[in-house]
Design a protein around this motif. Structure first.
Motif, mmCIF file in Angstrom:
data_model
loop_
_atom_site.group_PDB
_atom_site.id
_atom_site.type_symbol
_atom_site.label_atom_id
_atom_site.label_comp_id
_atom_site.label_asym_id
_atom_site.label_seq_id
_atom_site.Cartn_x
_atom_site.Cartn_y
_atom_site.Cartn_z
ATOM 1 N N UNK A 40 -18.417 -6.727 -43.892
ATOM 2 C CA UNK A 40 -17.920 -8.013 -44.355
ATOM 3 C C UNK A 40 -19.018 -9.060 -44.197
ATOM 4 N N UNK A 41 -19.121 -9.940 -45.188
ATOM 5 C CA UNK A 41 -20.111 -11.022 -45.129
ATOM 6 C C UNK A 41 -19.345 -12.350 -45.195
ATOM 7 N N UNK A 42 -19.602 -13.164 -46.177
ATOM 8 C CA UNK A 42 -18.796 -14.372 -46.365
ATOM 9 C C UNK A 42 -17.450 -13.948 -46.943
ATOM 10 N N UNK A 43 -16.352 -14.411 -46.344
ATOM 11 C CA UNK A 43 -15.039 -13.889 -46.757
ATOM 12 C C UNK A 43 -14.010 -14.986 -47.020
ATOM 13 N N UNK A 44 -14.420 -16.256 -46.957
ATOM 14 C CA UNK A 44 -13.461 -17.350 -47.107
ATOM 15 C C UNK A 44 -12.734 -17.355 -48.437
ATOM 16 N N UNK A 45 -13.393 -16.909 -49.505
ATOM 17 C CA UNK A 45 -12.749 -16.898 -50.820
ATOM 18 C C UNK A 45 -11.739 -15.767 -50.961
ATOM 19 N N UNK A 46 -11.766 -14.815 -50.039
ATOM 20 C CA UNK A 46 -10.793 -13.719 -50.047
ATOM 21 C C UNK A 46 -9.558 -14.057 -49.215
ATOM 22 N N UNK A 47 -9.693 -15.042 -48.302
ATOM 23 C CA UNK A 47 -8.654 -15.423 -47.354
ATOM 24 C C UNK A 47 -8.529 -14.362 -46.256
ATOM 25 N N UNK A 48 -7.732 -14.615 -45.217
ATOM 26 C CA UNK A 48 -7.544 -13.592 -44.177
ATOM 27 C C UNK A 48 -6.995 -12.267 -44.703
ATOM 28 N N UNK A 49 -6.505 -12.276 -45.942
ATOM 29 C CA UNK A 49 -5.962 -11.047 -46.526
ATOM 30 C C UNK A 49 -6.989 -9.925 -46.566
ATOM 31 N N UNK A 50 -8.296 -10.268 -46.665
ATOM 32 C CA UNK A 50 -9.316 -9.231 -46.733
ATOM 33 C C UNK A 50 -9.410 -8.452 -45.425
ATOM 34 N N UNK A 51 -9.089 -9.103 -44.321
ATOM 35 C CA UNK A 51 -9.119 -8.410 -43.031
ATOM 36 C C UNK A 51 -7.947 -7.437 -42.913
ATOM 37 N N UNK A 52 -6.803 -7.846 -43.457
ATOM 38 C CA UNK A 52 -5.665 -6.930 -43.464
ATOM 39 C C UNK A 52 -5.911 -5.765 -44.417
ATOM 40 N N UNK A 53 -6.516 -6.065 -45.561
ATOM 41 C CA UNK A 53 -6.748 -5.023 -46.574
ATOM 42 C C UNK A 53 -7.722 -3.955 -46.095
ATOM 43 N N UNK A 105 -7.530 -21.005 -39.179
ATOM 44 C CA UNK A 105 -8.338 -20.303 -38.177
ATOM 45 C C UNK A 105 -7.517 -19.262 -37.415
ATOM 46 N N UNK A 106 -6.326 -19.591 -36.899
ATOM 47 C CA UNK A 106 -5.540 -18.561 -36.214
ATOM 48 C C UNK A 106 -5.210 -17.360 -37.097
ATOM 49 N N UNK A 107 -4.999 -17.613 -38.405
ATOM 50 C CA UNK A 107 -4.700 -16.499 -39.310
ATOM 51 C C UNK A 107 -5.884 -15.533 -39.398
ATOM 52 N N UNK A 108 -7.101 -16.058 -39.348
ATOM 53 C CA UNK A 108 -8.291 -15.203 -39.329
ATOM 54 C C UNK A 108 -8.429 -14.477 -37.990
ATOM 55 N N UNK A 109 -8.314 -15.227 -36.905
ATOM 56 C CA UNK A 109 -8.619 -14.661 -35.592
ATOM 57 C C UNK A 109 -7.688 -13.511 -35.231
ATOM 58 N N UNK A 110 -6.464 -13.584 -35.692
ATOM 59 C CA UNK A 110 -5.500 -12.528 -35.404
ATOM 60 C C UNK A 110 -6.043 -11.161 -35.802
ATOM 61 N N UNK A 111 -6.761 -11.105 -36.911
ATOM 62 C CA UNK A 111 -7.293 -9.835 -37.424
ATOM 63 C C UNK A 111 -8.792 -9.686 -37.193
ATOM 64 N N UNK A 112 -9.491 -10.818 -37.123
ATOM 65 C CA UNK A 112 -10.936 -10.758 -36.950
ATOM 66 C C UNK A 112 -11.328 -10.082 -35.639
ATOM 67 N N UNK A 113 -10.521 -10.259 -34.640
ATOM 68 C CA UNK A 113 -10.826 -9.688 -33.327
ATOM 69 C C UNK A 113 -10.586 -8.184 -33.271
ATOM 70 N N UNK A 114 -10.300 -7.588 -34.436
ATOM 71 C CA UNK A 114 -10.147 -6.130 -34.509
ATOM 72 C C UNK A 114 -11.324 -5.453 -35.202
ATOM 73 N N UNK A 115 -12.318 -6.243 -35.668
ATOM 74 C CA UNK A 115 -13.520 -5.602 -36.212
ATOM 75 C C UNK A 115 -14.311 -5.019 -35.048
ATOM 76 N N UNK A 116 -15.208 -4.096 -35.330
ATOM 77 C CA UNK A 116 -15.880 -3.375 -34.245
ATOM 78 C C UNK A 116 -17.109 -4.081 -33.700
ATOM 79 N N UNK A 117 -17.738 -4.909 -34.537
ATOM 80 C CA UNK A 117 -18.816 -5.742 -34.029
ATOM 81 C C UNK A 117 -19.148 -6.836 -35.029
ATOM 82 N N UNK A 118 -19.810 -7.858 -34.520
ATOM 83 C CA UNK A 118 -20.232 -8.997 -35.336
ATOM 84 C C UNK A 118 -21.746 -9.103 -35.251
ATOM 85 N N UNK A 119 -22.382 -9.326 -36.386
ATOM 86 C CA UNK A 119 -23.827 -9.515 -36.447
ATOM 87 C C UNK A 119 -24.122 -10.956 -36.829
ATOM 88 N N UNK A 120 -25.144 -11.524 -36.216
ATOM 89 C CA UNK A 120 -25.581 -12.883 -36.542
ATOM 90 C C UNK A 120 -27.089 -12.884 -36.694
#
Length: 386
Positions: A92-105, A155-170
């Motif tokens: 996943x890269x920039x995902x704002x245009x997909x909404x939190x739905x992309x994390x569920x998908x 933000x809470x809608x993202x964080x609910x699912x974002x914290x289930x990815x395996x790692x974050x790169x910056x």
């Protein structure tokens, strides 16, 4: 390995999209199967590199508000891609245009996310998603309401699912530290971007040419650069400025600099190809990054390092990780006088420009694309390991 890349825009609007294209091409060359999925936002008339485009959020204000909270067409389209492509992992890269739905998908598949800039879930950087933030001071009334929406609902809608990815790169240490509180226990790794070595360092031959490359929007600070340039030419009348890029601020900026354009001191080149940008970099004395918002790891800075060009940049975001006394100067964001002074200390001085250009070239080897892809493959292997 089969890798699904997901990014807001499917064409090269900026550094994030360029990075995704380089990743897709580089991994494909290494024998991986890669598919890029983006929204169709602003894609008409552009050179699209994405393999699949999904419908962007559209409609009136209320419909758009609901769409950014949960974009059902994006959810369905991404789920379909997972079923058809069956990736081993999702990047996943920039995902704002997909909404939190992309994390569920994408749940159920090993995922990692690269943070390219302020997103709707980055608390420390949240205000930079708002137009009035670049003006400094307080947010406008409308943006204050939007900030509350982002902070309390989006933000809470993202964080609910974002914290289930395996790692974050910056790409930068700055962004890594900024997002750690947002992602909880998810490991955060710094992975600087890399670019292909298309040219070696070349000596500066013109001591009077300044260059800006980037999208023309308020947070990029081009209006600050133009104000500083007016101060600069009072002391250095031979100085010239080239502005490369396009965006919503272009017409306003051109109007504000109409007299300078008429005199030939400032040239707006618009959008240029990669080869044309490289040509402008070779012609430059100094590359200027006057950003007001926290830049992450801009590609143009890496390109300037590779060609051996000094840089003058704002002391924001990840820019201090790319610019220092050995290869340029840092100034406070939005400080017209400081920017003019820093540029005045370099313009016209070929000896100093040459010394700082060597400093940039010495940094360039840290950011090769092959080393970047090696590290990325390592991260992919780590997250798919049972």
């Amino acid at each position: 390995m089969r890798v699904l890349q997901i990014v807001n825009l499917g064409f090269e609007a900026g550094g994030a999209e360029k990075s995704v294209r380089l990743i897709a091409e580089g991994l494909t060359a290494r024998g991986h199967q890669v598919r890029v999925v983006a929204t169709d936002l602003l894609a008409e008339g552009q050179q699209v590199f994405a393999d699949e485009l999904v419908p962007a959020v559209s409609g009136g204000p209320a419909r758009r508000l609901l769409g950014y909270f949960w974009h059902r067409p994006a959810y369905r389209a991404v789920r379909r891609q997972l079923l058809e492509f069956r990736p081993d992992c999702v990047h996943l890269h920039t995902i704002g245009e997909f909404s939190p739905a992309v994390l569920a998908a994408t749940s159920g598949v090993p995922r990692l996310l690269t943070v390219h800039g302020p997103e709707d879930w980055t608390k420390a950087l949240l205000r930079w998603n708002l137009a009035s933030a670049s003006a400094g001071g307080r947010l406008s009334a409308a943006d204050s309401c939007r900030y509350l929406y982002l902070r309390l609902l989006q933000r809470p809608a993202y964080l609910l699912r974002l914290r289930r990815v395996r790692r974050v790169l910056a790409p930068s240490r700055y962004f890594a530290e900024a997002v750690r509180p947002d992602v909880g226990r998810v490991p955060v790794h710094v992975l600087p971007n890399g670019i292909p070595r298309t040219a070696g360092a070349e000596p500066v031959t013109d001591a009077q040419q300044l260059l800006f490359v980037g999208r023309l929007e308020p947070v990029k600070g081009v209006h600050v650069l133009l104000a500083a340039f007016r101060e600069l030419i009072a002391r250095h009348p031979e100085a010239r400025l080239a502005v490369v890029g396009d965006g919503p601020e272009r017409a306003r900026l051109e109007a504000a600099a109409a007299d300078l354009v008429a005199d030939g001191r400032v040239v707006f080149h618009g959008w240029l190809t990669g080869d044309q940008v490289a040509e402008r970099l070779r012609a430059a004395s100094v590359v200027v990054l006057p950003s007001l918002w926290p830049e992450n790891f801009p590609t143009v800075a890496l390109e300037a390092l590779q060609i051996g060009r000094p840089m003058v940049a704002s002391r924001v975001g990840g820019l201090p990780e790319l610019v220092g006394p050995d290869n340029g100067a840092l100034v406070e964001a939005g400080d017209v006088a400081a920017l003019a002074g820093a540029l005045g200390g370099l313009i016209g001085d070929l000896e100093r420009l040459a010394l700082l250009g060597k400093g940039s070239a010495a940094r360039a080897d840290r950011y090769g694309v092959e080393e970047f892809l090696d590290n990325l493959e390592h991260h992919y292997t780590e997250i798919v390991r049972p």
